[in-house]
Design a protein around this motif. Structure first.
Motif, PDB file in Angstrom:
ATOM      1  N   LEU A  53     -56.940  25.133  55.942  1.00  0.00           N
ATOM      2  CA  LEU A  53     -55.892  24.067  55.738  1.00  0.00           C
ATOM      3  C   LEU A  53     -54.529  24.790  55.828  1.00  0.00           C
ATOM      4  N   ILE A  54     -53.644  24.222  56.363  1.00  0.00           N
ATOM      5  CA  ILE A  54     -52.345  25.005  56.640  1.00  0.00           C
ATOM      6  C   ILE A  54     -51.523  24.136  55.199  1.00  0.00           C
ATOM      7  N   ILE A  88     -44.567  16.733  60.705  1.00  0.00           N
ATOM      8  CA  ILE A  88     -46.137  16.218  60.738  1.00  0.00           C
ATOM      9  C   ILE A  88     -45.951  14.823  60.258  1.00  0.00           C
ATOM     10  N   ARG A 122     -31.279   9.920  44.690  1.00  0.00           N
ATOM     11  CA  ARG A 122     -32.663  10.436  44.418  1.00  0.00           C
ATOM     12  C   ARG A 122     -33.113  10.853  43.133  1.00  0.00           C
ATOM     13  N   PRO A 134     -40.645  16.955  40.745  1.00  0.00           N
ATOM     14  CA  PRO A 134     -41.944  17.476  40.387  1.00  0.00           C
ATOM     15  C   PRO A 134     -42.072  18.667  39.392  1.00  0.00           C
ATOM     16  N   GLY A 148     -38.643  10.953  56.530  1.00  0.00           N
ATOM     17  CA  GLY A 148     -37.420  10.276  56.587  1.00  0.00           C
ATOM     18  C   GLY A 148     -36.800   9.534  55.304  1.00  0.00           C
ATOM     19  N   VAL A 180     -47.800  28.808  54.510  1.00  0.00           N
ATOM     20  CA  VAL A 180     -46.924  29.306  55.323  1.00  0.00           C
ATOM     21  C   VAL A 180     -45.496  29.798  54.873  1.00  0.00           C
ATOM     22  N   ILE A 199     -47.667  24.962  63.004  1.00  0.00           N
ATOM     23  CA  ILE A 199     -46.232  24.769  63.389  1.00  0.00           C
ATOM     24  C   ILE A 199     -45.423  26.195  62.847  1.00  0.00           C
ATOM     25  N   PRO A 223     -38.561  17.238  49.030  1.00  0.00           N
ATOM     26  CA  PRO A 223     -39.107  18.611  49.216  1.00  0.00           C
ATOM     27  C   PRO A 223     -40.072  19.062  50.356  1.00  0.00           C
ATOM     28  N   GLU A 276     -54.759  19.657  62.489  1.00  0.00           N
ATOM     29  CA  GLU A 276     -55.212  20.963  61.872  1.00  0.00           C
ATOM     30  C   GLU A 276     -55.475  22.061  63.083  1.00  0.00           C
TER      31      GLU A 276
HETATM   32  C1  LIG Z   1     -40.214  13.848  44.867  1.00  0.00           C
HETATM   33  C2  LIG Z   1     -40.725  13.744  46.316  1.00  0.00           C
HETATM   34  C3  LIG Z   1     -39.907  13.020  47.219  1.00  0.00           C
HETATM   35  C4  LIG Z   1     -40.355  12.953  48.454  1.00  0.00           C
HETATM   36  N1  LIG Z   1     -39.505  12.112  49.259  1.00  0.00           N
HETATM   37  C5  LIG Z   1     -40.012  12.045  50.623  1.00  0.00           C
HETATM   38  C6  LIG Z   1     -39.063  11.283  51.461  1.00  0.00           C
HETATM   39  O1  LIG Z   1     -37.845  10.525  51.042  1.00  0.00           O
HETATM   40  N2  LIG Z   1     -39.404  11.252  52.943  1.00  0.00           N
HETATM   41  C7  LIG Z   1     -40.540  11.568  53.253  1.00  0.00           C
HETATM   42  O2  LIG Z   1     -40.722  11.572  54.316  1.00  0.00           O
HETATM   43  N3  LIG Z   1     -41.212  12.332  52.370  1.00  0.00           N
HETATM   44  C8  LIG Z   1     -40.921  12.603  51.302  1.00  0.00           C
HETATM   45  N4  LIG Z   1     -41.889  13.291  50.405  1.00  0.00           N
HETATM   46  C9  LIG Z   1     -43.021  14.091  50.910  1.00  0.00           C
HETATM   47  C10 LIG Z   1     -42.922  15.457  51.348  1.00  0.00           C
HETATM   48  O3  LIG Z   1     -41.863  15.868  50.490  1.00  0.00           O
HETATM   49  C11 LIG Z   1     -42.742  15.581  52.753  1.00  0.00           C
HETATM   50  O4  LIG Z   1     -44.151  14.991  53.670  1.00  0.00           O
HETATM   51  C12 LIG Z   1     -42.725  17.180  53.168  1.00  0.00           C
HETATM   52  O5  LIG Z   1     -42.408  17.195  54.530  1.00  0.00           O
HETATM   53  C13 LIG Z   1     -43.953  17.777  53.055  1.00  0.00           C
HETATM   54  O6  LIG Z   1     -43.748  19.180  53.010  1.00  0.00           O
HETATM   55  P1  LIG Z   1     -44.565  20.577  52.498  1.00  0.00           P
HETATM   56  O7  LIG Z   1     -44.336  21.615  53.006  1.00  0.00           O
HETATM   57  O8  LIG Z   1     -44.669  20.297  50.960  1.00  0.00           O
HETATM   58  O9  LIG Z   1     -46.223  19.933  53.274  1.00  0.00           O
HETATM   59  P2  LIG Z   1     -47.681  20.161  52.654  1.00  0.00           P
HETATM   60  O10 LIG Z   1     -47.575  19.222  51.456  1.00  0.00           O
HETATM   61  O11 LIG Z   1     -47.727  21.625  52.386  1.00  0.00           O
HETATM   62  O12 LIG Z   1     -48.279  19.798  53.752  1.00  0.00           O
HETATM   63  C14 LIG Z   1     -48.479  18.405  54.118  1.00  0.00           C
HETATM   64  C15 LIG Z   1     -49.309  18.233  55.412  1.00  0.00           C
HETATM   65  O13 LIG Z   1     -48.664  18.974  56.570  1.00  0.00           O
HETATM   66  C16 LIG Z   1     -49.659  20.333  57.111  1.00  0.00           C
HETATM   67  N5  LIG Z   1     -48.685  21.335  57.319  1.00  0.00           N
HETATM   68  C17 LIG Z   1     -47.689  21.923  56.380  1.00  0.00           C
HETATM   69  N6  LIG Z   1     -47.289  22.925  57.145  1.00  0.00           N
HETATM   70  C18 LIG Z   1     -48.056  23.016  58.230  1.00  0.00           C
HETATM   71  C19 LIG Z   1     -47.453  23.952  59.262  1.00  0.00           C
HETATM   72  N7  LIG Z   1     -46.671  24.811  59.450  1.00  0.00           N
HETATM   73  N8  LIG Z   1     -48.097  23.701  60.665  1.00  0.00           N
HETATM   74  C20 LIG Z   1     -49.085  22.752  60.566  1.00  0.00           C
HETATM   75  N9  LIG Z   1     -49.265  21.755  59.613  1.00  0.00           N
HETATM   76  C21 LIG Z   1     -48.754  22.057  58.609  1.00  0.00           C
HETATM   77  C22 LIG Z   1     -50.383  20.276  55.912  1.00  0.00           C
HETATM   78  O14 LIG Z   1     -51.554  20.914  56.350  1.00  0.00           O
HETATM   79  C23 LIG Z   1     -50.754  18.929  55.446  1.00  0.00           C
HETATM   80  O15 LIG Z   1     -51.511  18.191  56.402  1.00  0.00           O
HETATM   81  C24 LIG Z   1     -41.409  13.489  49.013  1.00  0.00           C
HETATM   82  C25 LIG Z   1     -42.542  14.248  48.073  1.00  0.00           C
HETATM   83  C26 LIG Z   1     -41.969  14.458  46.854  1.00  0.00           C
HETATM   84  C27 LIG Z   1     -42.585  15.201  45.808  1.00  0.00           C
END
Ligand SMILES: Cc1cc2nc3c(=O)[nH]c(=O)nc-3n(C[C@H](O)[C@H](O)[C@H](O)COP(=O)(O)OP(=O)(O)OC[C@H]3O[C@@H](n4cnc5c(N)ncnc54)[C@H](O)[C@@H]3O)c2cc1C
Length: 339
Positions: free
Chosen positions: A49-50, A125, A224, A231, A129, A70, A179, A117, A175
């Motif tokens: 899991l990435i 992914i 926001r 979190p 937006g 990552v 990236i 975040p 998977e």
């Molecule tokens: C308070 C809050 C507000 C949010 N608001 C929004 C919003 O307004 N709009 C929105 O679109 N999202 C929103 N999100 C969701 C989230 O922030 C996004 O989806 C963000 O892009 C996730 O990033 P992450 O690094 O935490 O990913 P993770 O949660 O760590 O991973 C998400 C997915 O991406 C994959 N992944 C992660 N990094 C990589 C990599 N380098 N290569 C390949 N696969 C990878 C993981 O395997 C998993 O499937 C919000 C979340 C929170 C907690």
């Protein structure tokens, strides 16, 4: 030499704050380290899991495989024209910190995506937006490493197959690709400021300020902060469900029974309905069950008040989905990755 740890708690690595363990855990800081990892028995023999910032993941149980955290860092300008700048950003950079960097430099295009975040690498992914802007509007290319061959691969914007909270990385390439960086094209002049969301306009009018990269970013941050739980204080992963798209005739039928149902025209003969409204109508807003619940100000956000389990949140999500289905005949799809 990379270090692979055993039985690592993931609590600090997911914004729901769920306690779950990874059988194996490894932090990757460079492409070379990833190539080295691909050759280890832990990678070859285990599921993987990435993990970016863990802000779009719900762990419902321990992860019986290898978690690849990552942490690649770096921001590099790759091209510049009179009006634009191309910037290559490594996947472990924190999204909001990069947005702030762009706001400081007066680079336009992602100010509406302030305070989301997570990491740069996860942004394509689900094509993040908010407030009328999506990542796809600024992506030039995504670079990754094929986890089968270890070879570097580059995807143009069109090849990413971006859609509403969708991309090729959630489907055909799920998977399969790590990236490693994302290249964005941003504006340095003639910015295309997007104030199409009423809430942004209201904040700017209220404060009597004109739209700019900085004022839009500030407005988005204040909106926001007033609507979404932080979190760091209450565990959550933002919107738990996607906004469903339904057929126009279905929408018109629902409008007869629920005259206030909101709907936004989508592709031909389809209407997008806010999932938060549907959930609120089914009386879930603010409900709490032990240590999990539905946020009091935003029905689309499920929360962990402290010691809730991933299984409890998942069960709550299933209960919400089934009541929305029986009331509106609409199926909700989770936006959060459930593991
Ligand atoms: C308070 C809050 C507000 C949010 N608001 C929004 C919003 O307004 N709009 C929105 O679109 N999202 C929103 N999100 C969701 C989230 O922030 C996004 O989806 C963000 O892009 C996730 O990033 P992450 O690094 O935490 O990913 P993770 O949660 O760590 O991973 C998400 C997915 O991406 C994959 N992944 C992660 N990094 C990589 C990599 N380098 N290569 C390949 N696969 C990878 C993981 O395997 C998993 O499937 C919000 C979340 C929170 C907690």
């Amino acid at each position: 030499m990379i270090k692979i740890e055993k039985d690592v708690s993931l609590r600090a690595y997911n914004t729901f704050g769920i306690e779950a363990k990874a059988r194996y855990f490894c932090t990757i800081r460079s492409e070379d380290q990833l190539i080295e990892l691909i050759d280890t028995p832990e990678f070859k023999n285990e599921a993987h899991l990435i993990l970016g910032g863990g802000s779009n993941i719900l762990f419902t149980k321990d992860y019986e495989g290898l978690v690849i955290k990552v942490n690649l860092r770096g921001i590099e300008i790759t091209d510049q024209t009179t009006d634009t700048i191309s910037v290559n950003v490594k996947s472990g950079e924190v999204w909001h910190e990069f947005v702030m960097h762009c706001v400081d430099k007066q680079w336009g295009g992602i100010e509406n995506l302030s305070l989301i975040p997570g990491t740069i690498g996860a942004a394509p992914i689900q094509n993040i937006g908010a407030y009328g802007v999506e990542l796809k509007d600024v992506v030039q290319r995504v670079t990754g490493i094929d986890l089968d061959s270890g070879l570097s691969q580059t995807f143009t914007n069109a090849e990413c197959n971006f859609g509403y909270r969708e991309s090729i990385f959630k489907h055909a390439l799920k998977e399969k690709i790590f990236i490693s960086s994302v290249t964005l094209t941003l504006t340095t002049n003639n910015h295309k400021l997007n104030t199409s969301y009423g809430a942004i306009t209201s904040v700017l009018e209220e404060k009597k300020i004109s739209p700019s990269i900085k004022t839009i970013s500030d407005a988005v941050i204040s909106i926001r902060r007033s609507k979404l739980p932080d979190p760091m204080t209450i565990g959550n992963a933002g919107s738990f469900f996607k906004n469903p798209t339904i057929r126009l005739d279905h929408f018109n039928e629902l409008k007869k029974i629920h005259p206030t149902i909101p709907g936004y025209p989508s592709e031909n003969q389809y209407v997008k309905v806010p999932a938060g409204w549907l959930i609120e109508q089914c009386n879930w807003k603010g409900k709490r069950f032990n240590d999990v619940g539905v946020h009091a100000h935003q029905a689309l956000v499920l929360v962990n008040y402290g010691n809730g389990s991933g299984e409890e949140i998942f069960q709550l999500a299933k209960n919400i989905s089934s009541s929305v289905h029986s009331t509106f005949n609409i199926d909700l799809t989770p936006e959060v990755n459930i593991l």
